[in-house]
Design a protein around this motif. Structure first.
Motif, PDB file in Angstrom:
ATOM      1  N   PHE A 493       0.816  -1.210   0.000  1.00 58.47           N
ATOM      2  CA  PHE A 493       0.000   0.000   0.000  1.00 58.47           C
ATOM      3  C   PHE A 493       0.854   1.266   0.000  1.00 58.47           C
ATOM      4  N   THR A 495       3.655   1.837  -1.592  1.00 56.62           N
ATOM      5  CA  THR A 495       4.017   2.146  -2.974  1.00 56.62           C
ATOM      6  C   THR A 495       2.807   2.674  -3.735  1.00 56.62           C
ATOM      7  N   ILE A 496       1.641   2.062  -3.504  1.00 58.54           N
ATOM      8  CA  ILE A 496       0.420   2.495  -4.199  1.00 58.54           C
ATOM      9  C   ILE A 496       0.072   3.930  -3.836  1.00 58.54           C
ATOM     10  N   SER A 497       0.150   4.248  -2.546  1.00 58.18           N
ATOM     11  CA  SER A 497      -0.258   5.578  -2.090  1.00 58.18           C
ATOM     12  C   SER A 497       0.655   6.671  -2.610  1.00 58.18           C
ATOM     13  N   ASP A 533      -4.475   1.587   5.980  1.00 56.43           N
ATOM     14  CA  ASP A 533      -5.115   0.633   5.082  1.00 56.43           C
ATOM     15  C   ASP A 533      -5.472  -0.666   5.780  1.00 56.43           C
ATOM     16  N   TRP A 575      -7.275   3.261 -10.909  1.00 54.42           N
ATOM     17  CA  TRP A 575      -6.598   2.884  -9.664  1.00 54.42           C
ATOM     18  C   TRP A 575      -5.971   1.506  -9.827  1.00 54.42           C
ATOM     19  N   PRO A 576      -4.951   1.237  -9.054  1.00 55.42           N
ATOM     20  CA  PRO A 576      -4.346  -0.097  -9.109  1.00 55.42           C
ATOM     21  C   PRO A 576      -5.250  -1.124  -8.434  1.00 55.42           C
ATOM     22  N   LEU A 578      -6.115  -3.882  -5.860  1.00 54.01           N
ATOM     23  CA  LEU A 578      -5.613  -4.124  -4.503  1.00 54.01           C
ATOM     24  C   LEU A 578      -5.783  -5.585  -4.116  1.00 54.01           C
TER      25      LEU A 578
END
Length: 738
Positions: A493, A495-497, A533, A575-576, A578
């Motif tokens: 998360f 890296t995603i954020s 998250d 969005w990626p 999850l």
């Protein structure tokens, strides 16, 4: 909250209901009469009367009416007595009626007949005395009327009063007292007692067959004629009503027998028997008037039509005739349940018809016992059943209850002529229902709001509803319970954020935390907290949940499924996709409101909680989305599991078996079941240090499934071949990171 306070809180609601029931029982037993209840009972009685009116009178009973036409033709009433003598003659000689009764009292001597005219002539010319006196005697109206009365079965009327004779003396004569047969002295009964009377002229009363009173000392407090006495007492003697007297004249004057129950000291009058005809009465000899219909239900014939000979003989032959007045100027009008202006003479007609047709409504002595039993049944059932019912069910059940009470009451009314009290029982039910609903809204809703405030952020609304059923079972104080805890975290998360703006990150968080929370709530879980998250939840508090492990595993599986279903939608938004890891553990945990004086939170603590967090962290090392402990797998035994490993996690010395739930037993496909069996076989050989066999099977499984788990064990086999674990190895793998 101590036990005594809890008990008191739980008893307030039923005690309030029992108090309401007690008040109604006091009223029904006569200990404390409540006028409002009695007024409603009278209204309920009137409604039933009007609903069940036959609408047709008895053709045997005819009312010969002093109406406005008669008074226009014959003059204002009272008429000369020779008119009435003529009327009686015509009724019996020409029309051959059975009996005649007068709803009129002749208390004064005749002042309008021919003898009165001759008397005035005599005063003016005394010298004509020898001529006028014989004529006066021959033409005396009272004498003529008395002579004809002596020849026929006619009944006169008279009036009795509760006023003392000291203030207003009685006038006229009374008939002979009634002959009564009774097993007890009538003096023991509360029969109405009069202290004066307005009777008929002696010459008339002595000539008539009988007489009956037409006053009503039992008229309701609202002035409505619902019941009338059959008997009244005067100076130790008993006298009959006009209707009873006319009935006896038809039956050759039989005695009246009192039907009495109870003992000699406390007798209860139940009925009168007159020549085989039974008249149900109350203890005061009051009979409920059996109304047949509104004004004019019984046939009216104007007196002037009889004098004009316009009435066919067959209309009156063999009938029972009541002579009375319906003209408004004569004031013989009554208020009844069916009409506010109703001729009094027709009340007597209804009573006579009721005796002949045995159609009286009655309220026997055992009605009191029946009413008390019904109230106890209603009170106790509603007291202890309503608190367990939701409001909508209460309203539906109330409708059924009221309809049932009304239908049962009407059935007793129609089939058995039983006047069973209705208003008090229905009012009791309404009062209890209103109290229960009010209590639930005003008191319990406050408790529910408190529970919602305390737990609404943690638990689903349906659990708040369940807690509301028994708030005393909920405690914020710390306690130790067997529970199941869940931890979930989004993979990668951080890296995603970093690739999202703050606004997008907020929307992303809401987009996946909302359905995840919904899944936990749907399976009776309590949200402990959100940590970025990550989500922490538990089962088994604040409500006890014997199936907390099963609910937790089912929620974990569904969370994985929900995240997969969100993938396409996230892709549309740019969005990626999850993925989450979920760890579950079951064991003893401390739960309660914990924190500081500045901030409190309802949470769980303990080693079992820490292990759940460790398991979530291990999911990515085994390539699984969901991992549970051995205790969870044992508690939720309806699921099929793949044993992942026997590990020693950081912070714990005892090894822990970890598992991956695959689905409900019996629901897996054959290929999955085959791979699972081969995998567990390879795992057993691995722990026996039979590296070659285990490696061969795991390599085959990897070729088929390419699961990270197989790679993990193939790497360990390579490691242990170079560095054998020793003969005392227990198969445990130690993880040094969280």
């Amino acid at each position: 909250m101590d036990k005594s306070k809890k008990l008191l809180t739980r008893m307030i609601r039923p005690l309030g209901c029992l108090l309401i029931l007690f008040v109604f029982l006091m009223h029904s037993t006569g200990t404390w009469r409540i006028e409002f209840f009695e007024r409603l009972e009278r209204i309920a009685y009137d409604i039933r009367i009007n609903m069940t009116l036959p609408g047709e009178g008895d053709p045997q009973i005819v009312i010969v009416d002093i109406d406005e036409d008669s008074m226009r033709e014959l003059g204002q009433f009272p008429w000369p007595r020779e008119y009435l003598a003529e009327l009686i003659y015509r009724l019996f000689a020409e029309y051959e009626v059975s009996t005649v009764g007068f709803d009129i009292v002749f208390a004064e001597p005749d002042r309008r007949g021919a003898s009165e005219v001759l008397g005035r002539m005599l005063e003016e010319k005394p010298e004509l005395e020898e001529i006028l006196l014989p004529l006066m005697a021959e033409m005396n109206g009272d004498q003529q009327f008395g002579d004809i009365l002596a020849q026929v079965p006619a009944v006169l009327g008279f009036y009795m009063d509760r006023e003392s004779e000291d203030s207003t003396p009685s006038v006229g004569d009374l008939p002979e007292p009634l002959e009564i047969i009774s097993p007890v002295s009538p003096d023991l009964l509360p029969i109405p007692e009069a202290f004066r009377f307005s009777g008929n002229q002696p010459i008339l009363q002595n000539s008539a067959l009988s007489a009956g009173f037409f006053d009503n000392p039992l008229v309701g407090s609202d002035g409505i004629f619902r019941r009338v006495p059959m008997l009244q007492k005067y100076r130790g003697q008993y006298y009959q009503s006009l209707a009873l007297a006319m009935m006896r004249s038809l039956l050759d004057m039989p005695p009246v027998e009192l039907i009495v129950s109870g003992d000699e000291e406390n007798p209860i009058l139940e009925a009168l028997d007159v020549g085989g005809f039974r008249i149900p009465v109350d203890n005061q000899s009051g009979a409920l008037v059996p109304y047949y219909g509104g004004r004019g239900t019984f046939e009216y014939i104007s007196i002037v039509d009889i004098f004009r000979e316009e009435v066919p003989k067959e209309r009156l032959q063999g009938t029972i005739v009541l002579v009375g007045a319906s003209a408004p100027g004569l004031l013989d009008l009554r208020t009844t349940p069916i009409e506010s202006v109703y001729p009094g003479v027709e009340v007597h007609a209804n009573l006579i018809a009721g005796i002949l047709q045995q159609s009286f409504r009655h309220q026997p002595a055992y009605t009191l016992g029946g009413e008390v039993l019904l109230m106890l049944l209603i009170g106790l059932v509603l007291t202890f059943a309503l608190p367990r019912m939701p409001p909508l069910l209460i309203l539906a059940g109330s409708s059924v209850l009221f309809i049932s009470l009304w239908s049962l009451n009407l059935w007793l009314w129609e089939e058995y002529n039983w006047v069973f009290p209705l208003a008090a029982s229905m009012l009791l039910a309404a009062a209890l229902i209103a109290y229960q609903l009010s209590y639930g809204y005003l008191v319990e809703s406050r408790g529910k709001r408190q529970l919602t405030r305390l737990f609404g952020q943690y638990v689903p609304p349906e659990l708040v509803d369940e807690m509301d059923q028994d708030p005393s079972s909920i405690s914020l104080e710390g306690e130790s319970r067997d529970m199941t805890v869940l931890f979930s975290d989004v993979r990668g998360f951080t890296t995603i954020s970093e690739g999202l703006t703050p606004e997008e990150l907020t929307r992303l968080m809401n987009a996946f935390l909302t359905p995840i929370t919904g899944v936990i709530h749907d399976h009776r879980g309590t949200i402990d907290k959100y940590m970025g998250d990550a989500v922490m939840a538990f089962w088994g508090a604040p409500l006890n949940d014997p199936e907390h492990a099963s609910h937790g595993v089912k929620a974990g599986l569904e969370m994985i499924k929900v995240m997969e279903e969100l993938g396409p939608e996230f892709k549309k938004r740019g969005w990626p996709e999850l993925r989450i890891g979920v760890g579950l553990n079951t064991g003893m945990m401390n739960v309660g409101n914990m924190g500081s004086e500045f901030r409190m939170a309802y949470t769980v603590l303990g080693d079992a909680v820490n292990l759940g967090s460790r398991l979530e962290g291990l999911t990515k090392q085994y390539g699984v989305d969901l991992m549970v402990s051995e205790t969870t797998a044992e508690a939720a035994s309806e699921y099929e599991y793949r044993q992942l490993d026997l590990v020693r996690v950081k912070g714990k010395h005892e090894p822990v078996a970890i598992f991956e739930p695959l689905g409900l037993k019996g629901m897996l496909d054959e290929k999955t079941v085959s791979r699972l069996e081969r995998y567990h076989n390879a795992l057993e050989h691995f722990r026996n240090q039979e590296w070659g066999y285990a490696e061969r099977v795991l390599d085959e499984l990897k070729q088929e499934d390419n699961h990270l788990l197989y790679e993990v064990y193939l790497e360990r086999i390579h490691l242990y071949r170079e560095n054998p674990p020793g003969a005392d190895w227990d198969g445990v793998f130690t993880h040094t990171s969280k």
